[in-house]
Design a protein around this motif. Structure first.
Motif, mmCIF file in Angstrom:
data_model
loop_
_atom_site.group_PDB
_atom_site.id
_atom_site.type_symbol
_atom_site.label_atom_id
_atom_site.label_comp_id
_atom_site.label_asym_id
_atom_site.label_seq_id
_atom_site.Cartn_x
_atom_site.Cartn_y
_atom_site.Cartn_z
ATOM 1 N N MET A 1 0.845 -1.192 0.000
ATOM 2 C CA MET A 1 0.000 0.000 0.000
ATOM 3 C C MET A 1 0.882 1.245 0.000
ATOM 4 N N SER A 2 0.520 2.224 -0.826
ATOM 5 C CA SER A 2 1.302 3.443 -0.932
ATOM 6 C C SER A 2 0.476 4.625 -0.429
ATOM 7 N N TRP A 3 0.914 5.211 0.674
ATOM 8 C CA TRP A 3 0.204 6.341 1.253
ATOM 9 C C TRP A 3 0.753 7.658 0.703
ATOM 10 N N ARG A 4 -0.128 8.650 0.608
ATOM 11 C CA ARG A 4 0.261 9.992 0.198
ATOM 12 C C ARG A 4 -0.454 10.996 1.081
ATOM 13 N N MET A 5 0.293 11.960 1.596
ATOM 14 C CA MET A 5 -0.353 13.037 2.340
ATOM 15 C C MET A 5 -0.701 14.150 1.358
ATOM 16 N N PRO A 6 -1.997 14.405 1.151
ATOM 17 C CA PRO A 6 -2.384 15.457 0.215
ATOM 18 C C PRO A 6 -1.895 16.830 0.674
ATOM 19 N N ALA A 7 -1.706 17.707 -0.280
ATOM 20 C CA ALA A 7 -1.393 19.092 0.059
ATOM 21 C C ALA A 7 -2.543 19.693 0.855
ATOM 22 N N GLU A 8 -2.225 20.673 1.652
ATOM 23 C CA GLU A 8 -3.244 21.329 2.470
ATOM 24 C C GLU A 8 -4.310 22.000 1.611
ATOM 25 N N THR A 9 -3.971 22.311 0.376
ATOM 26 C CA THR A 9 -4.899 22.994 -0.514
ATOM 27 C C THR A 9 -5.842 22.043 -1.242
ATOM 28 N N GLU A 10 -5.665 20.741 -1.078
ATOM 29 C CA GLU A 10 -6.573 19.781 -1.701
ATOM 30 C C GLU A 10 -7.868 19.688 -0.892
ATOM 31 N N ILE A 88 -0.094 17.168 18.157
ATOM 32 C CA ILE A 88 -0.469 15.961 18.902
ATOM 33 C C ILE A 88 -1.353 15.031 18.088
ATOM 34 N N GLY A 89 -1.999 15.578 17.069
ATOM 35 C CA GLY A 89 -2.909 14.773 16.265
ATOM 36 C C GLY A 89 -2.193 14.005 15.174
ATOM 37 N N PRO A 90 -2.931 13.195 14.421
ATOM 38 C CA PRO A 90 -2.329 12.424 13.337
ATOM 39 C C PRO A 90 -2.152 13.282 12.094
ATOM 40 N N SER A 91 -1.323 12.816 11.183
ATOM 41 C CA SER A 91 -1.221 13.419 9.855
ATOM 42 C C SER A 91 -1.998 12.521 8.904
ATOM 43 N N PHE A 92 -3.068 13.041 8.326
ATOM 44 C CA PHE A 92 -3.937 12.220 7.491
ATOM 45 C C PHE A 92 -3.336 11.993 6.109
ATOM 46 N N VAL A 93 -3.500 10.772 5.621
ATOM 47 C CA VAL A 93 -2.992 10.372 4.311
ATOM 48 C C VAL A 93 -4.087 9.609 3.569
ATOM 49 N N THR A 94 -3.901 9.452 2.266
ATOM 50 C CA THR A 94 -4.843 8.688 1.454
ATOM 51 C C THR A 94 -4.063 7.742 0.546
ATOM 52 N N GLU A 178 14.194 10.395 6.148
ATOM 53 C CA GLU A 178 13.609 10.500 4.818
ATOM 54 C C GLU A 178 12.894 9.208 4.412
ATOM 55 N N ALA A 179 13.465 8.072 4.778
ATOM 56 C CA ALA A 179 12.831 6.792 4.458
ATOM 57 C C ALA A 179 11.489 6.655 5.167
ATOM 58 N N GLU A 180 11.412 7.151 6.399
ATOM 59 C CA GLU A 180 10.154 7.067 7.135
ATOM 60 C C GLU A 180 9.103 8.002 6.548
ATOM 61 N N PHE A 181 9.524 9.179 6.106
ATOM 62 C CA PHE A 181 8.567 10.082 5.470
ATOM 63 C C PHE A 181 8.084 9.535 4.129
ATOM 64 N N GLN A 182 8.945 8.826 3.430
ATOM 65 C CA GLN A 182 8.498 8.206 2.182
ATOM 66 C C GLN A 182 7.485 7.106 2.469
ATOM 67 N N ARG A 183 7.732 6.298 3.502
ATOM 68 C CA ARG A 183 6.822 5.207 3.841
ATOM 69 C C ARG A 183 5.471 5.720 4.329
ATOM 70 N N THR A 184 5.481 6.794 5.110
ATOM 71 C CA THR A 184 4.262 7.229 5.781
ATOM 72 C C THR A 184 3.450 8.241 4.991
ATOM 73 N N ILE A 185 4.105 9.208 4.328
ATOM 74 C CA ILE A 185 3.344 10.256 3.635
ATOM 75 C C ILE A 185 3.661 10.321 2.138
ATOM 76 N N GLY A 186 4.526 9.425 1.652
ATOM 77 C CA GLY A 186 4.814 9.382 0.227
ATOM 78 C C GLY A 186 5.790 10.433 -0.256
ATOM 79 N N ALA A 187 6.590 11.004 0.641
ATOM 80 C CA ALA A 187 7.568 12.020 0.241
ATOM 81 C C ALA A 187 8.813 11.342 -0.317
ATOM 82 N N ARG A 188 9.184 11.693 -1.539
ATOM 83 C CA ARG A 188 10.363 11.095 -2.164
ATOM 84 C C ARG A 188 11.537 12.049 -2.247
#
Length: 342
Positions: A1-10, A88-94, A178-188
């Protein structure tokens, strides 16, 4: 599964907040408590004009919260230490299948700060994720939502003094982070800033949150906080950060279109150099909830935000009460994206 954190403007489903419950956020007097509650409520009501808002409230504070909040605002009960939902809250991804996820970072009081308590706040990420019916994406990284910014297209802004903080993530390298951000929010692709604002680096700060210094209003665009007065120590800081950002690229290898947003003219609040920043706003559906400070620079800054967020209505809320407690409008909010839309 590949997660992506949408931009705040989406497109967003709703905006999450937490209700001021105690400690330094409420202050020591009834007047200070009212001041804090009214400020948080003002942000909630400004956002409610654009999209649903849900506030996490301690059970024992439910009645008093109801006295301040519009009845249309949703309420979720959970124990709280503080009220900084971005952190303190989660970072939402899709994902591409239309699923909603929520990254549950480890929260340890902004790097085990001596004044902070986080027994309850460390569980808010999971509580909010469950209330939103999101799939929990567990992370072992100590991190806060204000400690990074993403464009939703593969780029993430980070700060060496936050993610590499020995009181947060001892022993981790940039590659590990960086590897964790790629896994969790899809940042490459990561752009690392060396530090944040001066006051934010002191005892009651976060040690360098990105959301005071840079925001991403559109793909390839950056809004950057600039202190133009050489008397303020952030003058040197902002020049250093501008150099780094001008030399950096997006995940697609393109230079940024950078708009400099001047800091308020007020330099000091009687206690220390201010870290007031117009960058600490939050985008909502069709709008932007922006900070104002009763300062001569307010009008120019709000105009710059309106230009950067074309087609959105900019609504200003006086953020001085919030900043006096350690943060701004972005710090007390967290957007939940609408799934299935990009």
């Amino acid at each position: 599964m590949s997660w992506r954190m949408p931009a705040e403007t989406e497109p967003q489903e709703q905006l999450w907040m937490a209700w001021p419950s105690g400690g330094y956020t409420l202050g020591e007097t009834d007047a200070e408590a009212h001041e804090a509650r009214a400020a948080w409520a003002a942000v909630a009501h400004a956002a409610l004009r654009f999209e649903p808002v849900t506030v996490v409230v301690r059970r024992e504070d439910r009645a008093i919260a109801a006295a301040y909040l519009d009845a249309r605002i949703g309420v979720v009960e959970a124990p709280l230490d503080d009220a900084w939902m971005r952190d303190i809250g989660p970072s939402f991804v899709t994902d591409d299948d239309g699923r909603l996820g929520a990254v549950d970072w480890v929260f340890n009081g902004w790097g085990q700060q001596s004044w902070a308590s986080w027994e309850h706040d460390s569980a808010i990420g999971r509580s909010v994720a469950q209330a939103a019916r999101a799939e929990i994406v567990t992370s072992s990284l100590v991190n806060e939502g204000g400690g990074f910014q993403t464009d939703g297209q593969g780029t993430v802004l980070l700060t060496e003094s936050v993610q590499l903080d020995p009181f947060r993530n001892p022993g981790l390298t940039k590659a590990d982070v960086e590897a964790e951000f790629q896994r969790t929010i899809g940042a490459r692709h990561a752009v690392w800033l060396p530090r944040g604002l001066t006051r934010d680096a002191k005892e009651f700060g976060t040690r360098g949150h990105v959301d005071l210094v840079a925001a991403m209003p559109a793909p390839g665009a950056l809004l950057v906080h600039v202190q133009t007065n050489p008397e303020h120590p952030d003058h040197e800081v902002s020049q250093e950060l501008l150099e780094v950002l001008h030399a950096s690229r997006t995940a697609d290898g393109k230079p940024w279109q950078i708009t400099e947003v001047p800091a308020p003219e007020q330099l000091h609040d009687g206690e220390d150099w201010v870290d007031w920043s117009y960058i600490n706003h939050v985008a909502v559906n069709g709008g932007v909830i922006a900070c104002s400070f009763g300062d001569p620079q307010d009008e120019k800054a709000l105009r710059l935000l309106a230009d950067a967020y074309r087609g959105r209505q900019v609504s200003a809320v006086d953020a001085r009460v919030i900043f006096a407690r350690g943060g701004g409008i972005h710090c007390i909010t967290q957007q939940q994206p609408r799934v299935g839309i990009r």
